[in-house]
Enzyme design. Structure first.
Site, PDB file in Angstrom:
ATOM      1  N   ALA A  82       0.724  -1.351   0.042  1.00  0.00           N
ATOM      2  CA  ALA A  82       0.313   0.383  -0.554  1.00  0.00           C
ATOM      3  C   ALA A  82       0.688   1.559  -0.284  1.00  0.00           C
ATOM      4  O   ALA A  82       2.026   1.051   0.777  1.00  0.00           O
ATOM      5  CB  ALA A  82      -0.629   0.120   1.451  1.00  0.00           C
ATOM      6  N   VAL A 144       3.826  -1.028   4.609  1.00  0.00           N
ATOM      7  CA  VAL A 144       3.426  -0.061   3.526  1.00  0.00           C
ATOM      8  C   VAL A 144       4.370   0.072   3.304  1.00  0.00           C
ATOM      9  O   VAL A 144       5.711  -0.781   3.301  1.00  0.00           O
ATOM     10  CB  VAL A 144       4.156   0.602   5.378  1.00  0.00           C
ATOM     11  CG1 VAL A 144       3.946   2.645   4.675  1.00  0.00           C
ATOM     12  CG2 VAL A 144       3.460   0.808   6.460  1.00  0.00           C
ATOM     13  N   CYS A 145       4.160   0.085   1.371  1.00  0.00           N
ATOM     14  CA  CYS A 145       5.023   0.488   0.490  1.00  0.00           C
ATOM     15  C   CYS A 145       6.440   0.628   1.105  1.00  0.00           C
ATOM     16  O   CYS A 145       7.663  -0.366   0.720  1.00  0.00           O
ATOM     17  CB  CYS A 145       4.695   0.800  -0.809  1.00  0.00           C
ATOM     18  SG  CYS A 145       5.718   0.891  -1.884  1.00  0.00           S
ATOM     19  N   PHE A 146       6.648   1.721   1.104  1.00  0.00           N
ATOM     20  CA  PHE A 146       7.857   2.586   1.432  1.00  0.00           C
ATOM     21  C   PHE A 146       8.224   2.128   2.732  1.00  0.00           C
ATOM     22  O   PHE A 146       9.673   2.702   3.248  1.00  0.00           O
ATOM     23  CB  PHE A 146       7.751   4.022   1.745  1.00  0.00           C
ATOM     24  CG  PHE A 146       7.662   4.451   0.253  1.00  0.00           C
ATOM     25  CD1 PHE A 146       9.679   5.450   0.072  1.00  0.00           C
ATOM     26  CD2 PHE A 146       6.777   4.282  -0.998  1.00  0.00           C
ATOM     27  CE1 PHE A 146       8.636   6.317  -2.485  1.00  0.00           C
ATOM     28  CE2 PHE A 146       6.488   5.325  -1.922  1.00  0.00           C
ATOM     29  CZ  PHE A 146       7.504   6.211  -2.327  1.00  0.00           C
ATOM     30  N   GLU A 148       9.782  -1.164   3.186  1.00  0.00           N
ATOM     31  CA  GLU A 148      10.223  -2.320   2.200  1.00  0.00           C
ATOM     32  C   GLU A 148      10.983  -2.554   0.874  1.00  0.00           C
ATOM     33  O   GLU A 148       9.656  -1.287   0.634  1.00  0.00           O
ATOM     34  CB  GLU A 148      10.457  -4.298   3.283  1.00  0.00           C
ATOM     35  CG  GLU A 148       8.418  -4.510   2.565  1.00  0.00           C
ATOM     36  CD  GLU A 148       7.782  -5.274   3.681  1.00  0.00           C
ATOM     37  OE1 GLU A 148       7.086  -6.337   2.675  1.00  0.00           O
ATOM     38  OE2 GLU A 148       8.265  -6.059   4.093  1.00  0.00           O
TER      39      GLU A 148
END
Length: 273
Positions: A82, A144-146, A148
């Protein structure tokens, strides 16, 4: 070397559902025969939390927490985790898989298309590098995308400054991604479910060390128009292309809006996993 001509659309600021519907529509136009590549810039109102195509939402996405901040959740066609889209430039590229010198591998295609992003950052006096994880399945199991290495990111000063995701359908590639200008960390983490406040705070601290937005990297205020200009010319230079304006017809606009309403605004799509 002769420059290729691409279409360009600055579709402006729209709802999350509209944004995903238009990316899908442009992809389908390519599948049906419009093979000239398209570069699109866009923004979000209200802010959106885009959920990866395969991402599970139960116990991971806090829909009520997002709604409390006026954030609308929408599922993407592309994979990954996401992403909160608010104060940023979002781009998408729709391009045939058999485009000249386009590698067949996903990693190779990322490397080619990221040349435009690299030149965009350079136009803003930032030196970026492409960081592709050796195994995108390995991570901290964060939603959360940013947080990892799940998207294929551009790194500035050791921190993620842009992330992209890709899908391929019937001979076409859709790649889109986020270039944050600023990030509200509190709002971002209120969109996700954590077992307790301590774990949430730990995730926030980890995030600040791994990701950075343009204003933090540049140490000054940045306008959306400045970022658009930098990346417009960055794509032209990095990919050796000329951009030609593409305007949707009224009929096309209606098609996109209907798809936004009937698909991307529905729980049947957004909470399908």
């Amino acid at each position: 070397m002769n420059k290729q001509e691409w279409y360009f659309i600055d579709s402006g600021i729209h709802s999350p559902a509209y944004n995903m519907a238009l990316d899908e529509y442009l992809l389908e136009c390519g599948e049906k025969g419009r093979k000239k590549p398209v570069l699109r810039f866009y923004g979000w109102d209200p802010p959106g939390l885009s959920i990866g195509y395969f991402q599970k939402t139960a116990g991971r996405i806090d829909f009520d927490g997002a709604a409390a901040h006026g954030i609308a959740c929408v599922r993407r066609l592309t994979g990954g985790l996401a992403v909160l889209h608010d104060d940023e430039l979002t781009y998408s590229v729709v391009i045939p898989e058999d485009y000249p010198d386009m590698p067949h591998s996903v990693v190779g295609a990322y490397r080619v298309l990221s040349r435009g992003l690299l030149e965009g950052f350079r136009a803003l006096a930032l030196n970026a590098d492409l960081a592709i994880p050796e195994d995108k399945r390995i991570g901290t199991h964060s939603p959360v995308c940013f947080e990892e290495a799940s998207w294929y990111e551009l790194i500035v000063e050791g921190r993620k400054a842009a992330g992209s995701a890709q899908t391929r359908q019937r001979g076409m590639i859709l790649q889109h991604g986020s270039i944050p200008i600023s990030v509200n960390t509190d709002q971002l983490f209120d969109c996700f479910s954590y077992a307790n406040p301590r774990l949430k705070e730990r995730a926030k601290r980890a995030f600040t060390g791994k990701a950075a937005a343009l204003e933090e990297l540049l140490g000054r205020k940045v306008t959306l128009e400045e970022v658009k200009t930098a990346f417009y010319h960055g794509f032209e230079k990095g990919l050796n292309i000329n951009l030609r304006q593409l305007v949707l017809t009224d009929e096309e606009e209606q098609t996109v809006r209907e798809r936004a309403k009937n698909k991307y605004e529905t729980d049947a799509w957004n909470r399908s996993r």
